[in-house]
Design an enzyme around this catalytic site. Structure first.
Site, PDB file in Angstrom:
ATOM      1  N   THR A  21      -7.948   6.172   9.440  1.00 25.36           N
ATOM      2  CA  THR A  21      -7.644   4.769   8.811  1.00 25.36           C
ATOM      3  C   THR A  21      -8.533   3.736   8.942  1.00 25.36           C
ATOM      4  OG1 THR A  21      -5.862   3.000   8.466  1.00 25.36           O
ATOM      5  CG2 THR A  21      -6.577   4.009  10.931  1.00 25.36           C
ATOM      6  N   HIS A  81      -3.988  11.692   0.738  1.00 27.92           N
ATOM      7  CA  HIS A  81      -2.966  11.051   0.333  1.00 27.92           C
ATOM      8  C   HIS A  81      -2.763  10.898  -1.325  1.00 27.92           C
ATOM      9  CE1 HIS A  81      -5.413   7.800   1.564  1.00 27.92           C
ATOM     10  NE2 HIS A  81      -5.338   7.952   2.795  1.00 27.92           N
ATOM     11  N   ASN A  86       0.716  -1.318   0.066  1.00 25.87           N
ATOM     12  CA  ASN A  86      -0.103   0.027   0.019  1.00 25.87           C
ATOM     13  C   ASN A  86       0.890   1.276  -0.220  1.00 25.87           C
ATOM     14  OD1 ASN A  86      -1.703   2.337   1.030  1.00 25.87           O
ATOM     15  ND2 ASN A  86      -3.134   0.748   1.681  1.00 25.87           N
ATOM     16  N   ARG A 118      -9.260   8.622  -0.800  1.00 23.71           N
ATOM     17  CA  ARG A 118     -10.366   9.117  -0.166  1.00 23.71           C
ATOM     18  C   ARG A 118     -10.862  10.187  -0.690  1.00 23.71           C
ATOM     19  NH1 ARG A 118      -7.050   6.021   3.810  1.00 23.71           N
ATOM     20  NH2 ARG A 118      -8.463   4.847   5.175  1.00 23.71           N
ATOM     21  N   ARG A 160       4.837  18.531   0.765  1.00 22.07           N
ATOM     22  CA  ARG A 160       5.753  19.581   0.257  1.00 22.07           C
ATOM     23  C   ARG A 160       5.071  20.096  -0.947  1.00 22.07           C
ATOM     24  NH1 ARG A 160      10.874  20.427   2.304  1.00 22.07           N
ATOM     25  NH2 ARG A 160      11.128  22.043   0.663  1.00 22.07           N
ATOM     26  N   HIS A 168      -4.153  -4.551   7.909  1.00 29.72           N
ATOM     27  CA  HIS A 168      -4.239  -3.614   8.921  1.00 29.72           C
ATOM     28  C   HIS A 168      -3.516  -4.128  10.089  1.00 29.72           C
ATOM     29  CE1 HIS A 168      -5.893  -0.253  11.323  1.00 29.72           C
ATOM     30  NE2 HIS A 168      -6.470   0.196   9.878  1.00 29.72           N
ATOM     31  N   ASP A 169      -2.510  -3.254  10.220  1.00 27.07           N
ATOM     32  CA  ASP A 169      -1.197  -3.234  11.424  1.00 27.07           C
ATOM     33  C   ASP A 169      -0.560  -4.421  11.388  1.00 27.07           C
ATOM     34  OD1 ASP A 169      -2.173  -0.927  12.557  1.00 27.07           O
ATOM     35  OD2 ASP A 169      -3.884  -1.692  13.621  1.00 27.07           O
ATOM     36  N   GLU A 174      -8.474   0.420  -2.821  1.00 25.62           N
ATOM     37  CA  GLU A 174      -9.560   0.050  -1.844  1.00 25.62           C
ATOM     38  C   GLU A 174     -10.401   1.405  -1.728  1.00 25.62           C
ATOM     39  OE1 GLU A 174      -6.545  -2.463   1.078  1.00 25.62           O
ATOM     40  OE2 GLU A 174      -6.773  -0.294   1.424  1.00 25.62           O
ATOM     41  N   GLY A 176       0.993  -1.268   4.490  1.00 24.98           N
ATOM     42  CA  GLY A 176       1.592   0.157   3.923  1.00 24.98           C
ATOM     43  C   GLY A 176       2.313   0.724   5.265  1.00 24.98           C
ATOM     44  N   HIS A 177       1.558   1.317   6.216  1.00 21.20           N
ATOM     45  CA  HIS A 177       2.164   1.932   7.068  1.00 21.20           C
ATOM     46  C   HIS A 177       3.383   1.302   7.993  1.00 21.20           C
ATOM     47  CE1 HIS A 177       2.487   5.103  10.315  1.00 21.20           C
ATOM     48  NE2 HIS A 177       2.571   4.206  11.114  1.00 21.20           N
ATOM     49  N   HIS A 203      -5.401   3.532  -1.678  1.00 23.77           N
ATOM     50  CA  HIS A 203      -6.985   3.840  -1.146  1.00 23.77           C
ATOM     51  C   HIS A 203      -7.172   5.120  -1.176  1.00 23.77           C
ATOM     52  CE1 HIS A 203      -9.743   2.463   2.555  1.00 23.77           C
ATOM     53  NE2 HIS A 203     -10.154   3.558   1.933  1.00 23.77           N
TER      54      HIS A 203
END
EC number: 2.6.99.2
Length: 241
Positions: free
Chosen positions: A103, A52, A9, A47, A20, A193-194, A72, A216-217, A45
């Protein structure tokens, strides 16, 4: 030895770029590098606030992604459905995001939203798109997911991740049960997720029928210290069981 696919992700790279206002990092280059380093899919994903991933990013990425492209999002929000119907990615993952959430924080109530999901999923599958539903490990929601026509479910794994260090076996128990149930109903299984380098290998070893994870994160955070190529290699290695 089986290999669950790793979809990276790239939302957080877009967050860094947007901070920036220019084009550094370049998302096209990021996606190409992720694939070159071994990622088997690219996930975005978008939104409605475009904080992002921007809508235009989806179109540009669709031109260059050579692995699986997974988009997503909430089909009830913004231009999501318009975009995925035009792009026709490999997979669409339907996520019931609420406005203002940082999230994704819950899966679908596939009973309450059964008719709506059936309609959306039918339209997407008629376009040749594989459809996955973001879902909590709850039997009745999985049973209802199977009757929507979805191809797969994506387990929302925050609960697993939160409880992993205290008791891994207990943390994954419900997911294993639900994975067995989903498989019997003909659903493929994704997860996300996580997930990170601490908990991913245990998940891959113990969650049956796992076809794909979207990360991703944590992966981006690890890449700051370990480098992107090395990090993708480590995540792929964690998925080998």
């Amino acid at each position: 030895m089986s290999q669950t696919k790793l979809s990276v992700n790239i939302n957080k790279f877009a967050t860094l770029r947007n901070a920036r206002g220019a084009n550094n990092p370049n998302l096209i280059q990021v996606a190409q590098d992720c694939e070159r380093f071994g990622a088997q899919g690219i996930t975005i994903h978008p939104r409605p606030d475009e904080r992002h991933i921007r809508y235009e990013d989806a179109y540009e990425l669709a031109k260059i992604v050579t692995t699986e492209f997974n988009i997503e999002g909430n089909p009830q929000k913004g231009r999501f459905l318009e975009i995925v119907k035009e792009i026709k990615p490999t997979q669409v993952t339907l996520v019931p995001d609420s406005d203002g959430v940082l999230t994704s924080n819950a899966g679908w109530d596939t009973i309450k939203h059964q008719d709506y999901l059936k309609e959306i999923i039918t339209d997407l599958k008629n376009l040749g798109i594989r459809v996955s539903i973001f879902i909590d490990p709850i039997d009745q929601f999985i049973e209802a997911a199977a009757t929507t026509g979805a191809d797969r479910i994506e387990f929302y794994t925050e609960s697993y991740a939160n409880n992993f260090k205290e008791n891994p076996k207990k943390a994954i128990q419900k997911y294993v049960q639900c994975a067995e149930f989903a498989h019997k109903l003909g659903l493929g299984i994704n997860a996300g997720h996580d997930l990170d380098l601490d908990n991913l290998n245990y998940l891959a070893k113990h969650l049956p029928y796992l076809q794909e994870v979207s990360i991703g994160h944590a992966l981006v955070c690890d890449a700051l210290y370990l480098g992107l190529e090395n990090t993708i290699g480590l995540y792929k290695r964690a998925l080998k069981v």
